[in-house]
Design a protein around this motif. Structure first.
Motif, PDB file in Angstrom:
ATOM      1  N   THR A 106     -36.194 -59.894  50.986  1.00 28.83           N
ATOM      2  CA  THR A 106     -35.188 -60.923  50.746  1.00 28.83           C
ATOM      3  C   THR A 106     -33.805 -60.309  50.594  1.00 28.83           C
ATOM      4  O   THR A 106     -33.614 -59.357  49.827  1.00 28.83           O
ATOM      5  CB  THR A 106     -35.533 -61.725  49.477  1.00 28.83           C
ATOM      6  N   ASP A 109     -28.472 -62.280  47.433  1.00 24.11           N
ATOM      7  CA  ASP A 109     -27.708 -63.528  47.513  1.00 24.11           C
ATOM      8  C   ASP A 109     -26.388 -63.368  46.762  1.00 24.11           C
ATOM      9  O   ASP A 109     -26.370 -63.053  45.571  1.00 24.11           O
ATOM     10  CB  ASP A 109     -28.532 -64.661  46.912  1.00 24.11           C
ATOM     11  N   GLY A 115     -24.642 -63.790  52.048  1.00 21.01           N
ATOM     12  CA  GLY A 115     -25.588 -62.717  51.786  1.00 21.01           C
ATOM     13  C   GLY A 115     -24.865 -61.386  51.793  1.00 21.01           C
ATOM     14  O   GLY A 115     -23.808 -61.229  52.421  1.00 21.01           O
TER      15      GLY A 115
END
Length: 429
Positions: A106, A109, A115
């Motif tokens: 992932t 964030d 991102g």
């Protein structure tokens, strides 16, 4: 990663081209690979990682040190081992080409649809772009997950990821172009942004070209919390193995070797094979450099860097001779001994190394993929282009590691060396 590294990688690929390495790494026509050399003692342990030089796959290049690294989705057993990862004591953090990664990771964030991305640029205009993601990293039988249950930040390299300007005009597109599947930066600092700042982490204070927040269509430079910055995986290993590492490689003859096999060992002072005695300890500056005195000049931008495949120093006074038609490599008529003195505070150590004729060595039969005596000229890499500039690089590259045990101590930690407690950052050999 030092800014001249990509230039040296390109030069290393030229060496491979001269040697006509076959797809099986053995022969092309009448060309035969020289014999390999091995570290004289077989080592094993949870913190011992086998390391090869000059045997990093079909896209590898001369004097390239590689290991295998395992990455996992944080907190799971969903893992993948990737080989041909360049071992680089001149940079920080793990970067792997995204096209090779099959486990889900992932991206960090940054809020509002952004991102986190990372950028590393080099003097020749090349570089590395990629998303910053969270992963567990396993080296040997040790994992960053022990003390970092949410994972640590690594980079998935992808030249097409970002269209931001101001970093690199031509990032490496794939492993074939780069010559490796990824880089593991294991220098003497915890994060890449802790280099160059006394007591502070620069990227938490100021937006730099290292980090960007990106959408699918645009990017802008950003500050980033230390916890999300690209981390040196060694510094995130279980307690006791997080204070540094040692690289152990065998010696190589003046004609080279087909490959060299040794070890990267996590931790300093944890076992008999990583507890140094009788070594010289060099503290390093906040920019990870020290002074090297050569030809009666002090060069302030000196560093020890396994990721640079040859030694590099400034040619002064016409010696050693350069290769015909080149200002890059040295080609003395006979092998030459160079002596320079490393200096850090009150610590000094004279170090000698050999410089051979690059053309002769690279065209020899059988051919080699590991050399102790090829060197390049850094004379025009200073601010004014003069070899007398104090900021001309003196690069103690991969040949410095051959035949030595070289210890890298990480800032903010301590280790027992020569029977005394030594604080990082430091080198010892």
């Amino acid at each position: 990663m030092n800014s001249i590294k990509s230039i040296l990688i390109l030069l290393g690929i030229l060496i491979v081209g001269v040697n006509q390495v076959g797809c099986n790494g053995s022969t092309v026509g009448s060309k035969t690979l020289a014999a390999s050399v091995y570290y004289p003692t077989a080592l094993s342990g949870d913190n011992v990682i086998p390391m090869s030089v000059g045997a990093c796959g079909v896209d590898g290049y001369a004097n390239e040190p590689c290991i295998s690294v395992t990455i996992c989705t944080p907190g799971t057993s969903n893992c993948q081992t990737i080989d041909n990862i360049l071992v680089d004591t001149g940079s920080y953090g793990l970067k792997i080409f995204k096209s090779l990664i099959s486990v889900p990771l992932t991206q960090v964030d940054m809020g509002n649809g952004y991102g986190l991305a990372s950028c590393t640029g080099y003097l020749d205009g090349s570089g590395h772009w990629g998303q910053v993601v969270k992963a567990d990293v396993k080296l040997g039988n040790l994992s960053t997950a022990t003390n970092n249950p949410s994972g640590i930040s690594i980079v998935t390299l992808d030249s097409k990821y970002s269209n931001a300007s101001g970093c690199s005009s031509s990032p490496d597109k794939d492993p074939s172009e780069a010559g490796f599947n990824g880089i593991i930066g294991v220098g003497s600092f915890v994060e890449d942004c802790s280099v160059g700042y006394a007591g502070a982490n620069g990227c938490t204070l100021t937006a730099t070209r290292k980090y960007w927040k990106c959408t699918a269509v645009s990017c802008s430079m950003t500050t980033v919390a230390a916890a999300d910055q690209i981390a040196n995986p060694v510094a995130k290993m279980p307690t006791g193995y997080d204070n540094g590492l040692v690289l152990k490689l065998p010696s190589v003859s003046s004609t080279g070797a087909g490959a060299a096999y040794g070890y990267m060992i996590l931790g300093i002072g944890t076992d008999a094979y990583n507890s140094p005695t009788g070594v010289t300890v060099f503290p390093v500056e906040n920019d990870a450099t020290f002074v090297t005195r050569f030809n009666n000049r002090d060069y302030e931008y000196a560093f020890i860097d396994s990721g640079t495949n040859f030694n590099g120093f400034p040619r002064v006074g016409g010696n050693p001779a350069l290769c015909s038609g080149s200002t890059d490599f040295f080609c003395p008529a006979t092998e030459t001994t160079i002596t320079a003195t490393m200096k850090s505070g009150s610590v000094t150590q004279a170090v000698s190394f050999k410089v051979g004729n690059m053309i002769t060595l690279a065209s020899a039969t059988p051919y080699s993929m590991v050399y102790s005596n090829i060197a390049f000229n850094t004379a025009d890499m200073g601010e004014t282009g003069s070899p007398s500039d104090a900021d001309v690089p003196f690069d103690w590259g991969l040949p410095f590691f051959l035949g030595r045990s070289v210890y890298v101590g990480i800032k903010g930690t301590s280790a027992t060396i020569n029977g005394q407690t030594v604080s990082g950052p430091h080198w010892a050999f």
